[in-house]
Design a protein around this motif. Structure first.
Motif, PDB file in Angstrom:
ATOM      1  N   MET A 198      53.552  62.369  87.642  1.00 10.06           N
ATOM      2  CA  MET A 198      53.380  61.014  88.656  1.00 10.06           C
ATOM      3  C   MET A 198      53.532  59.890  87.640  1.00 10.06           C
ATOM      4  O   MET A 198      54.200  58.931  87.900  1.00 10.06           O
ATOM      5  N   PHE A 199      52.650  59.963  86.406  1.00 12.26           N
ATOM      6  CA  PHE A 199      52.741  58.733  85.550  1.00 12.26           C
ATOM      7  C   PHE A 199      54.115  58.534  84.904  1.00 12.26           C
ATOM      8  O   PHE A 199      54.737  57.334  84.563  1.00 12.26           O
ATOM      9  N   ARG A 200      54.878  59.766  84.586  1.00  7.65           N
ATOM     10  CA  ARG A 200      56.165  59.739  84.107  1.00  7.65           C
ATOM     11  C   ARG A 200      57.422  59.117  84.974  1.00  7.65           C
ATOM     12  O   ARG A 200      57.992  58.156  84.693  1.00  7.65           O
ATOM     13  N   LEU A 201      56.918  59.407  86.280  1.00  4.93           N
ATOM     14  CA  LEU A 201      57.976  58.674  87.346  1.00  4.93           C
ATOM     15  C   LEU A 201      57.742  57.157  87.385  1.00  4.93           C
ATOM     16  O   LEU A 201      58.724  56.574  87.304  1.00  4.93           O
ATOM     17  N   LEU A 202      56.440  56.836  87.205  1.00  2.00           N
ATOM     18  CA  LEU A 202      56.120  55.450  87.598  1.00  2.00           C
ATOM     19  C   LEU A 202      56.628  54.624  86.292  1.00  2.00           C
ATOM     20  O   LEU A 202      57.050  53.483  86.591  1.00  2.00           O
ATOM     21  N   TRP A 203      56.409  55.400  85.160  1.00  2.00           N
ATOM     22  CA  TRP A 203      56.839  54.679  83.799  1.00  2.00           C
ATOM     23  C   TRP A 203      58.410  54.532  83.706  1.00  2.00           C
ATOM     24  O   TRP A 203      58.777  53.387  83.368  1.00  2.00           O
ATOM     25  N   ALA A 204      59.096  55.480  84.285  1.00  2.00           N
ATOM     26  CA  ALA A 204      60.745  55.440  84.185  1.00  2.00           C
ATOM     27  C   ALA A 204      61.111  54.485  85.102  1.00  2.00           C
ATOM     28  O   ALA A 204      62.038  53.694  84.939  1.00  2.00           O
ATOM     29  N   ALA A 205      60.298  54.314  86.426  1.00  2.00           N
ATOM     30  CA  ALA A 205      60.795  53.509  87.458  1.00  2.00           C
ATOM     31  C   ALA A 205      60.338  51.989  86.831  1.00  2.00           C
ATOM     32  O   ALA A 205      61.139  50.909  87.216  1.00  2.00           O
ATOM     33  N   SER A 206      59.452  51.722  86.529  1.00  2.00           N
ATOM     34  CA  SER A 206      59.029  50.287  85.950  1.00  2.00           C
ATOM     35  C   SER A 206      59.990  49.888  84.721  1.00  2.00           C
ATOM     36  O   SER A 206      60.352  48.915  84.366  1.00  2.00           O
ATOM     37  N   GLY A 207      60.372  51.041  83.983  1.00  2.00           N
ATOM     38  CA  GLY A 207      61.363  50.618  82.966  1.00  2.00           C
ATOM     39  C   GLY A 207      62.827  50.142  83.498  1.00  2.00           C
ATOM     40  O   GLY A 207      63.374  49.266  83.037  1.00  2.00           O
ATOM     41  N   HIS A 208      63.215  50.975  84.419  1.00  2.00           N
ATOM     42  CA  HIS A 208      64.490  50.914  84.977  1.00  2.00           C
ATOM     43  C   HIS A 208      64.343  49.416  85.785  1.00  2.00           C
ATOM     44  O   HIS A 208      65.348  48.643  85.933  1.00  2.00           O
ATOM     45  N   THR A 209      63.219  49.088  86.378  1.00  2.00           N
ATOM     46  CA  THR A 209      63.186  47.762  87.137  1.00  2.00           C
ATOM     47  C   THR A 209      63.113  46.745  86.248  1.00  2.00           C
ATOM     48  O   THR A 209      63.772  45.652  86.186  1.00  2.00           O
ATOM     49  N   ARG A 210      62.396  46.781  84.868  1.00  2.00           N
ATOM     50  CA  ARG A 210      62.515  45.725  83.895  1.00  2.00           C
ATOM     51  C   ARG A 210      63.876  45.585  83.484  1.00  2.00           C
ATOM     52  O   ARG A 210      64.217  44.395  83.363  1.00  2.00           O
ATOM     53  N   TYR A 211      64.613  46.615  83.271  1.00  2.00           N
ATOM     54  CA  TYR A 211      66.082  46.613  82.569  1.00  2.00           C
ATOM     55  C   TYR A 211      66.802  45.824  83.537  1.00  2.00           C
ATOM     56  O   TYR A 211      67.624  44.918  83.117  1.00  2.00           O
ATOM     57  N   TYR A 212      66.578  46.066  84.712  1.00  2.00           N
ATOM     58  CA  TYR A 212      67.588  45.660  85.917  1.00  2.00           C
ATOM     59  C   TYR A 212      67.225  43.912  85.972  1.00  2.00           C
ATOM     60  O   TYR A 212      68.184  43.007  85.912  1.00  2.00           O
ATOM     61  N   GLN A 213      65.980  43.708  85.845  1.00  2.00           N
ATOM     62  CA  GLN A 213      65.750  42.189  86.045  1.00  2.00           C
ATOM     63  C   GLN A 213      66.079  41.458  84.921  1.00  2.00           C
ATOM     64  O   GLN A 213      66.632  40.206  84.882  1.00  2.00           O
ATOM     65  N   ARG A 214      65.932  42.025  83.646  1.00  2.00           N
ATOM     66  CA  ARG A 214      66.228  41.317  82.307  1.00  2.00           C
ATOM     67  C   ARG A 214      67.880  41.107  82.195  1.00  2.00           C
ATOM     68  O   ARG A 214      68.416  40.080  81.756  1.00  2.00           O
ATOM     69  N   ARG A 215      68.525  41.989  82.882  1.00  2.00           N
ATOM     70  CA  ARG A 215      70.022  41.975  82.700  1.00  2.00           C
ATOM     71  C   ARG A 215      70.613  41.131  83.814  1.00  2.00           C
ATOM     72  O   ARG A 215      71.708  40.580  83.596  1.00  2.00           O
TER      73      ARG A 215
END
Length: 118
Positions: free
Chosen positions: A1-18
């Motif tokens: 569960m934590f891994r999924l949230l961590w990965a989702a937040s990382g992808h969201t951050r990458y999308y927003q920064r890009r």
């Protein structure tokens, strides 16, 4: 569960920064060449605050409630620009001091004598 949230937040951050325009501008300001534009970029907060004011007045006049999300977004973006101005000024000062120290510590190369035409 934590891994999924961590990965989702990382992808969201990458999308927003890009792809989000304010994050692209702020990333450009954080470079050495862009530090000088930090204080003038604070003026970009004005249109965001104006848009937030317009949306707030529309909400007060009986507009849809989802405009509150836009108000939050506009205020957040304006705060990012307002805060980045002084931060970029501090980073620029620190970079210029570091460059001046590096210039002073650089060894002085002896000047070569011009060759005589023989």
């Amino acid at each position: 569960m934590f891994r999924l949230l961590w990965a989702a937040s990382g992808h969201t951050r990458y999308y927003q920064r890009r792809y989000m325009p304010t994050n692209v501008v702020l990333d450009a300001i954080r470079t050495r060449r862009g530090l000088k534009w930090g204080v003038p970029t604070m003026l970009l907060a004005i249109p965001y605050l104006l848009a937030a004011s317009i949306c707030t007045s529309l909400i007060a006049d009986g507009g849809p409630g989802w405009l509150s999300l836009l108000v939050l977004l506009f205020v957040w973006n304006s705060l990012k620009f307002i805060i980045m101005g002084p931060i970029s000024l501090a980073h620029l000062t620190r970079a210029r001091v570091r460059e001046a120290v590096a210039r002073r510590r650089a060894p002085i190369m002896p000047m070569s004598r011009p060759r005589s035409a023989s």
